[in-house]
Motif scaffolding. Sequence first.
Motif, PDB file in Angstrom:
ATOM      1  N   VAL A   1      -3.231  -7.613   5.021  1.00  0.00           N
ATOM      2  CA  VAL A   1      -1.899  -7.901   5.564  1.00  0.00           C
ATOM      3  C   VAL A   1      -1.942  -9.191   6.378  1.00  0.00           C
ATOM      4  N   THR A   2      -0.909 -10.033   6.193  1.00  0.00           N
ATOM      5  CA  THR A   2      -0.857 -11.305   6.911  1.00  0.00           C
ATOM      6  C   THR A   2       0.491 -11.435   7.611  1.00  0.00           C
ATOM      7  N   SER A   3       0.476 -11.970   8.832  1.00  0.00           N
ATOM      8  CA  SER A   3       1.739 -12.160   9.565  1.00  0.00           C
ATOM      9  C   SER A   3       2.131 -13.634   9.552  1.00  0.00           C
ATOM     10  N   VAL A   4       3.350 -13.892  10.011  1.00  0.00           N
ATOM     11  CA  VAL A   4       3.869 -15.270  10.081  1.00  0.00           C
ATOM     12  C   VAL A   4       2.905 -16.162  10.847  1.00  0.00           C
ATOM     13  N   SER A   5       2.353 -15.619  11.944  1.00  0.00           N
ATOM     14  CA  SER A   5       1.459 -16.439  12.761  1.00  0.00           C
ATOM     15  C   SER A   5      -0.009 -16.299  12.324  1.00  0.00           C
ATOM     16  N   ASN A   6      -0.175 -15.874  11.076  1.00  0.00           N
ATOM     17  CA  ASN A   6      -1.495 -15.826  10.445  1.00  0.00           C
ATOM     18  C   ASN A   6      -2.465 -14.789  10.988  1.00  0.00           C
ATOM     19  N   ASP A   7      -1.933 -13.741  11.640  1.00  0.00           N
ATOM     20  CA  ASP A   7      -2.810 -12.620  11.995  1.00  0.00           C
ATOM     21  C   ASP A   7      -3.132 -11.902  10.689  1.00  0.00           C
ATOM     22  N   CYS A   8      -4.379 -11.481  10.542  1.00  0.00           N
ATOM     23  CA  CYS A   8      -4.771 -10.795   9.305  1.00  0.00           C
ATOM     24  C   CYS A   8      -5.395  -9.451   9.641  1.00  0.00           C
ATOM     25  N   LEU A   9      -5.205  -8.512   8.748  1.00  0.00           N
ATOM     26  CA  LEU A   9      -5.705  -7.169   8.974  1.00  0.00           C
ATOM     27  C   LEU A   9      -5.977  -6.527   7.621  1.00  0.00           C
ATOM     28  N   SER A  10      -7.019  -5.700   7.585  1.00  0.00           N
ATOM     29  CA  SER A  10      -7.299  -4.953   6.358  1.00  0.00           C
ATOM     30  C   SER A  10      -7.106  -3.476   6.685  1.00  0.00           C
ATOM     31  N   VAL A  11      -6.217  -2.793   5.927  1.00  0.00           N
ATOM     32  CA  VAL A  11      -5.930  -1.386   6.239  1.00  0.00           C
ATOM     33  C   VAL A  11      -6.055  -0.519   4.996  1.00  0.00           C
ATOM     34  N   ARG A  12      -6.424   0.731   5.235  1.00  0.00           N
ATOM     35  CA  ARG A  12      -6.493   1.689   4.118  1.00  0.00           C
ATOM     36  C   ARG A  12      -5.082   2.111   3.703  1.00  0.00           C
ATOM     37  N   TYR A  13      -4.271   2.475   4.697  1.00  0.00           N
ATOM     38  CA  TYR A  13      -2.919   2.965   4.397  1.00  0.00           C
ATOM     39  C   TYR A  13      -1.874   2.052   5.041  1.00  0.00           C
ATOM     40  N   LEU A  14      -0.900   1.674   4.201  1.00  0.00           N
ATOM     41  CA  LEU A  14       0.192   0.824   4.678  1.00  0.00           C
ATOM     42  C   LEU A  14       1.474   1.656   4.659  1.00  0.00           C
ATOM     43  N   ILE A  15       2.141   1.708   5.799  1.00  0.00           N
ATOM     44  CA  ILE A  15       3.344   2.557   5.901  1.00  0.00           C
ATOM     45  C   ILE A  15       4.502   1.689   6.377  1.00  0.00           C
ATOM     46  N   SER A  16       5.512   1.509   5.524  1.00  0.00           N
ATOM     47  CA  SER A  16       6.630   0.666   5.945  1.00  0.00           C
ATOM     48  C   SER A  16       7.716   1.532   6.558  1.00  0.00           C
ATOM     49  N   ALA A  17       8.264   1.026   7.660  1.00  0.00           N
ATOM     50  CA  ALA A  17       9.338   1.738   8.361  1.00  0.00           C
ATOM     51  C   ALA A  17      10.337   0.680   8.822  1.00  0.00           C
ATOM     52  N   THR A  18      10.805  -0.102   7.850  1.00  0.00           N
ATOM     53  CA  THR A  18      11.619  -1.268   8.200  1.00  0.00           C
ATOM     54  C   THR A  18      13.117  -0.964   8.211  1.00  0.00           C
TER      55      THR A  18
ATOM     56  N   MET B   1     -12.585  -9.864   8.407  1.00  0.00           N
ATOM     57  CA  MET B   1     -11.214  -9.468   8.737  1.00  0.00           C
ATOM     58  C   MET B   1     -11.241  -8.134   9.498  1.00  0.00           C
ATOM     59  N   ARG B   2     -10.369  -8.046  10.513  1.00  0.00           N
ATOM     60  CA  ARG B   2     -10.321  -6.819  11.306  1.00  0.00           C
ATOM     61  C   ARG B   2      -9.870  -5.651  10.415  1.00  0.00           C
ATOM     62  N   GLN B   3     -10.459  -4.467  10.631  1.00  0.00           N
ATOM     63  CA  GLN B   3     -10.114  -3.327   9.786  1.00  0.00           C
ATOM     64  C   GLN B   3      -9.499  -2.194  10.606  1.00  0.00           C
ATOM     65  N   LEU B   4      -8.524  -1.549  10.011  1.00  0.00           N
ATOM     66  CA  LEU B   4      -7.889  -0.381  10.618  1.00  0.00           C
ATOM     67  C   LEU B   4      -7.624   0.637   9.523  1.00  0.00           C
ATOM     68  N   GLU B   5      -7.357   1.868   9.914  1.00  0.00           N
ATOM     69  CA  GLU B   5      -7.058   2.878   8.888  1.00  0.00           C
ATOM     70  C   GLU B   5      -5.575   2.811   8.487  1.00  0.00           C
ATOM     71  N   TYR B   6      -4.679   2.676   9.499  1.00  0.00           N
ATOM     72  CA  TYR B   6      -3.244   2.729   9.194  1.00  0.00           C
ATOM     73  C   TYR B   6      -2.516   1.552   9.833  1.00  0.00           C
ATOM     74  N   LEU B   7      -1.590   0.966   9.060  1.00  0.00           N
ATOM     75  CA  LEU B   7      -0.675  -0.013   9.659  1.00  0.00           C
ATOM     76  C   LEU B   7       0.747   0.436   9.366  1.00  0.00           C
ATOM     77  N   ILE B   8       1.539   0.520  10.434  1.00  0.00           N
ATOM     78  CA  ILE B   8       2.959   0.872  10.295  1.00  0.00           C
ATOM     79  C   ILE B   8       3.761  -0.413  10.486  1.00  0.00           C
ATOM     80  N   ILE B   9       4.728  -0.647   9.606  1.00  0.00           N
ATOM     81  CA  ILE B   9       5.543  -1.863   9.733  1.00  0.00           C
ATOM     82  C   ILE B   9       6.877  -1.474  10.375  1.00  0.00           C
ATOM     83  N   GLY B  10       7.105  -1.942  11.596  1.00  0.00           N
ATOM     84  CA  GLY B  10       8.387  -1.713  12.252  1.00  0.00           C
ATOM     85  C   GLY B  10       8.333  -0.649  13.331  1.00  0.00           C
ATOM     86  N   ALA B  11       8.922  -0.978  14.486  1.00  0.00           N
ATOM     87  CA  ALA B  11       8.933  -0.038  15.624  1.00  0.00           C
ATOM     88  C   ALA B  11      10.336   0.486  15.896  1.00  0.00           C
ATOM     89  N   GLY B  12      11.003   0.905  14.822  1.00  0.00           N
ATOM     90  CA  GLY B  12      12.284   1.611  14.974  1.00  0.00           C
ATOM     91  C   GLY B  12      12.016   3.107  14.961  1.00  0.00           C
TER      92      GLY B  12
END
Length: 484
Positions: free
Chosen positions: A117-134, A1-12
């Motif tokens: 983390v999994t998306s509707v279209s089945n993209d998967c990602l492994s992240v250290r920090y998850l930040i929601s901004a929904t 699975m692809r790895q990243l340090e941070y994933l932010i949810i939402g581009a508002g």
Amino acid sequence: MRQLEYLIIGAGFGGLGMAIRLRQNQHQDFEIWEKAADLGGCWRDNIYPGAACDVPSHLYSFSFAPKKNWSHKFAPQAEILDYMKECAERYQLSPHIKFNREITEARFDEDSRRWQVTSVSNDCLSVRYLISATGQLNRPAMPNLPGLNDFKGERFHSAQWREDVDLKDKKVIVIGTGASAIQFVPEIAKQAKSLSLFQRSAPYVITKPDRRYSKLEHWLLQRVPGIYTLSRLKTYIQYESRFLGFRSFKQVMRLMTLSWRRFMHGAVKDESLRQALTPNYPMGCKRILIANNYYPSFERFDIQLNTRGIEKISPSGVIDNTGVSHEADVLIFGTGFKASELLSPMRIIGRNGLELNEAWKHGAEAFLGITVTQFPNFFMLYGPNTNLGHNSIIYMLESQINYTLKAIAYCQQHQRSLLDVLPHAQQHFNNKVQQAIKSTVWSEGCSSWYQDAEGKHTINWPGFTFRYRHLTRQFNAKHYLLES
Ligand code: NAP
């Protein structure tokens, strides 16, 4: 699975702000997953006629990305959206934003101490920090009215505006009289053949001190150091002082009520209409709205205000509670958002398989509105009890972004891979919040989107925003379980 340090949810506003500040702090290893095809959040979605911000733009913008040439004191929607796009460009965020990536599930993996983390279209990602901004206002609330599906004309929600539906010479019915409706009703009344407005409770609508900035003001703002900062500060103090009326000094709200009454009486001559437009709850209990053109539009455009309630929707319109039928070609719902269903429909699964919805079954809560016990390395921007009734939400977002950066920096400096807020820290904070809410005007007997289905106040911050800034200015490790 692809790895990243941070994933932010939402581009508002929250997501873009977080991304900019990550970049400014030399972090590049992040992505923003945005469910829609463009950035902007509520400013992308709410394109109804007359959409504009009710907080002055000098304050309703990032402190670290000033814009000194706003056209108006209160910017219209398109200009705010442009500003957000400019910010994304100025800080080179485009390569980091993945559009059409709606997250279905985020699951904390105890072994790797990472979020899968999994998306509707089945993209998967492994992240250290998850930040929601929904955000809190992104899922339109449609009332469950009998017969709704039988309506033969066009119908839509204000946050899903149908630009392809021409309202010219149409019979239009609007349901709801909240912050959105009072902005679009005066605009669509200019085109429609007739407009019937179904009001369940009357809002307090006060004057909007809006105006265009002159060329001289633009010149001064851009050339004279300090003027823009002074303008922000003046607006901040002015708006912050309104909180006195929400909490401690009832006299402030009484004065505002007097000024509202004078404004409404000046704009509406008909006594029975004035009565119908008079709220039956104290000012501030629901959001105070601002518009100069709402009250005058009733007499100018002969808008029919209906306060009898809705029995059902018929194929040709609305049947009110007295059995009278109101014909319509178009039904528009200005009925607000499912604000208290924070983060739904995403499944956020923390330690020991605990789902966030389950953790929040008695009402959403978080430490500082940001972290939730059993959900390690997870930060929320605009989380529970951080909405405002009196000032700019961007100020709150910036407090949360700074806190998140400090928490992450602490973990990195001290070689900690896991951070989980302690239950008693979260409980102590929320007891104080709920206690403080009891002495605000929001607890004075009106129902609003500030409460969840069980009546718990999970939305608003019951204090001054500078107090919140003070509480979030430092990351204090004593509130957390930290593991290497
Ligand atoms: P809202 O303020 O929640 O208003 C919804 C309206 O729909 C209320 O009048 C509500 O009546 C009515 N309603 C809901 N269900 C109904 C039903 N079943 N039958 C009849 N009426 C019903 O929603 P909004 O106007 O979309 O605004 C939501 C929030 O978005 C605002 O409070 C604000 O925070 C934000 N907003 C901001 C701006 C801005 O300028 N910055 C502009 C627009 C919106 P009741 O009051 O009786 O529940």
